[in-house]
Design a protein around this motif. Structure first.
Motif, PDB file in Angstrom:
ATOM      1  N   ILE A   1      -1.260  -1.924 -10.225  1.00  0.00           N
ATOM      2  CA  ILE A   1      -1.659  -1.576  -9.615  1.00  0.00           C
ATOM      3  C   ILE A   1      -3.250  -0.138 -10.158  1.00  0.00           C
ATOM      4  O   ILE A   1      -4.047  -0.870  -9.358  1.00  0.00           O
ATOM      5  CB  ILE A   1      -0.998  -0.826  -9.134  1.00  0.00           C
ATOM      6  CG1 ILE A   1      -0.022  -1.696  -8.069  1.00  0.00           C
ATOM      7  CG2 ILE A   1      -1.624   0.358  -7.557  1.00  0.00           C
ATOM      8  CD1 ILE A   1       1.335  -0.763  -7.602  1.00  0.00           C
TER       9      ILE A   1
ATOM     10  N   ARG B   1      -1.787  -3.864  -2.108  1.00  0.00           N
ATOM     11  CA  ARG B   1      -2.369  -2.118  -2.092  1.00  0.00           C
ATOM     12  C   ARG B   1      -3.156  -2.381  -2.663  1.00  0.00           C
ATOM     13  O   ARG B   1      -4.216  -1.758  -2.736  1.00  0.00           O
ATOM     14  CB  ARG B   1      -1.085  -1.866  -3.211  1.00  0.00           C
ATOM     15  CG  ARG B   1      -0.673  -0.342  -3.082  1.00  0.00           C
ATOM     16  CD  ARG B   1       0.435   0.205  -3.538  1.00  0.00           C
ATOM     17  NE  ARG B   1       0.180   1.157  -4.394  1.00  0.00           N
ATOM     18  CZ  ARG B   1       1.401   1.982  -4.495  1.00  0.00           C
ATOM     19  NH1 ARG B   1       2.139   1.442  -4.378  1.00  0.00           N
ATOM     20  NH2 ARG B   1       0.954   2.990  -5.408  1.00  0.00           N
TER      21      ARG B   1
ATOM     22  N   THR C   1      -6.184  -2.911  -0.512  1.00  0.00           N
ATOM     23  CA  THR C   1      -6.338  -1.928   0.827  1.00  0.00           C
ATOM     24  C   THR C   1      -7.554  -0.632   0.274  1.00  0.00           C
ATOM     25  O   THR C   1      -8.188   0.047   0.072  1.00  0.00           O
ATOM     26  CB  THR C   1      -4.982  -0.701   0.606  1.00  0.00           C
ATOM     27  OG1 THR C   1      -4.257  -1.777   1.880  1.00  0.00           O
ATOM     28  CG2 THR C   1      -5.461   0.532   1.853  1.00  0.00           C
TER      29      THR C   1
ATOM     30  N   LYS D   1       2.705  -7.797  -2.062  1.00  0.00           N
ATOM     31  CA  LYS D   1       2.822  -6.955  -1.871  1.00  0.00           C
ATOM     32  C   LYS D   1       2.312  -5.774  -2.729  1.00  0.00           C
ATOM     33  O   LYS D   1       1.356  -5.005  -2.363  1.00  0.00           O
ATOM     34  CB  LYS D   1       4.139  -5.891  -2.037  1.00  0.00           C
ATOM     35  CG  LYS D   1       4.815  -4.629  -1.545  1.00  0.00           C
ATOM     36  CD  LYS D   1       5.842  -4.702  -2.050  1.00  0.00           C
ATOM     37  CE  LYS D   1       6.291  -2.859  -1.233  1.00  0.00           C
ATOM     38  NZ  LYS D   1       7.662  -3.059  -1.218  1.00  0.00           N
TER      39      LYS D   1
END
Length: 254
Positions: free
Chosen positions: A102, A126, A129, A122
């Motif tokens: 991430i 993230r 976004t 998933k």
């Protein structure tokens, strides 16, 4: 302008300031009185206590659900190839890898041989976004305090193990432009990491279904089968040695 007019002019300017000063003094007095009455301490002492609490919050590890004594032996019995310790190591490594993916905005670093496509998606969502908001999440100096298993299920064609992990890191969420100059703050958190066993992976709603087949007749064999022979045709089969546990999900617990 005579002296009287001058004084009156000065007073007209000072009057509002005097009123404001009196109001502030009254508020301070009431706060001090309330603090002493209800907390038994002065406002400065109350603030010191609050600051101490914030500091303790940043340095005290989060509690987790750890039922290793309950589920550990069962996991080692059902899946001796990896055993409980092997699964715990996998969960520990996974949360570090996920948070780094991430931070680096690189979901491709999560190999499909170790993570399900759902989990990779998933992480990608993230990252998408963050990119849409021109933001970056920073997870520096990740340190794991404790890892324990919270739940374990091994049904006929389904096996999952959910671990909870207490960890700390220096965290910040900033715009991309400020990422290099950001000063992340120490934070204590707890995450869950779910591992899912698979031979052939299929998705049914929110469950992960696992199946393997006899190399001779093709009949399905239970994921937890221990036998050396196919229950349908009797052919000898090697106990499944390539059992794979994939990291299937992760969530912030607290």
């Amino acid at each position: 302008m005579d002296i009287t007019s001058f004084i009156l002019s000065i007073l007209s300017w000072l009057a509002p300031l005097i009123v404001i000063g009196i109001i502030v003094l009254v508020i301070v007095s009431k706060v001090r009185s309330a603090s002493q009455k209800y907390l038994g301490m002065s406002p400065s002492q109350a603030m010191e206590l609050i600051n101490k609490g914030v500091k303790e919050e940043a340095t005290t590890p989060k509690g987790i659900t750890a039922l290793s004594e309950m589920y550990g032996p069962a996991i080692t019995r059902d899946f001796p190839e990896i055993g409980y310790k092997g699964m715990e190591v996998k969960a520990r490594n996974a949360i570090v890898a996920i948070l780094n993916a991430i931070m680096n905005k690189n979901a491709e670093s999560l190999k499909a041989s170790e993570y399900t496509q759902d989990l990779i998606n998933k992480v990608n969502n993230r990252i998408t976004t963050l990119n849409a908001n021109n933001e970056k999440e920073i997870f520096n100096n990740i340190k794991i305090h404790r890892c324990g298993i919270a739940s374990y299920q091994n049904k006929s064609k389904e096996a999952t193990a959910r671990f909870e992990i207490s960890l700390q890191y220096e965290y910040a969420k900033v715009s991309e432009e400020k990422a290099d100059s950001a000063k992340p703050a120490l934070m204590q958190t707890a995450y869950s990491v779910t591992l899912a066993y698979k031979q052939d992976l299929h998705e049914q709603t929110t469950s992960i279904v696992f199946s393997s087949n006899c190399p001779n007749c093709g009949a399905p064999i239970d994921a937890s089968a221990k036998g050396k022979k196919c229950p349908y045709c009797g052919s000898g089969i090697t106990e499944i040695a390539d059992r794979i546990w994939l990291v299937n999900d992760f969530n912030l617990v607290k």
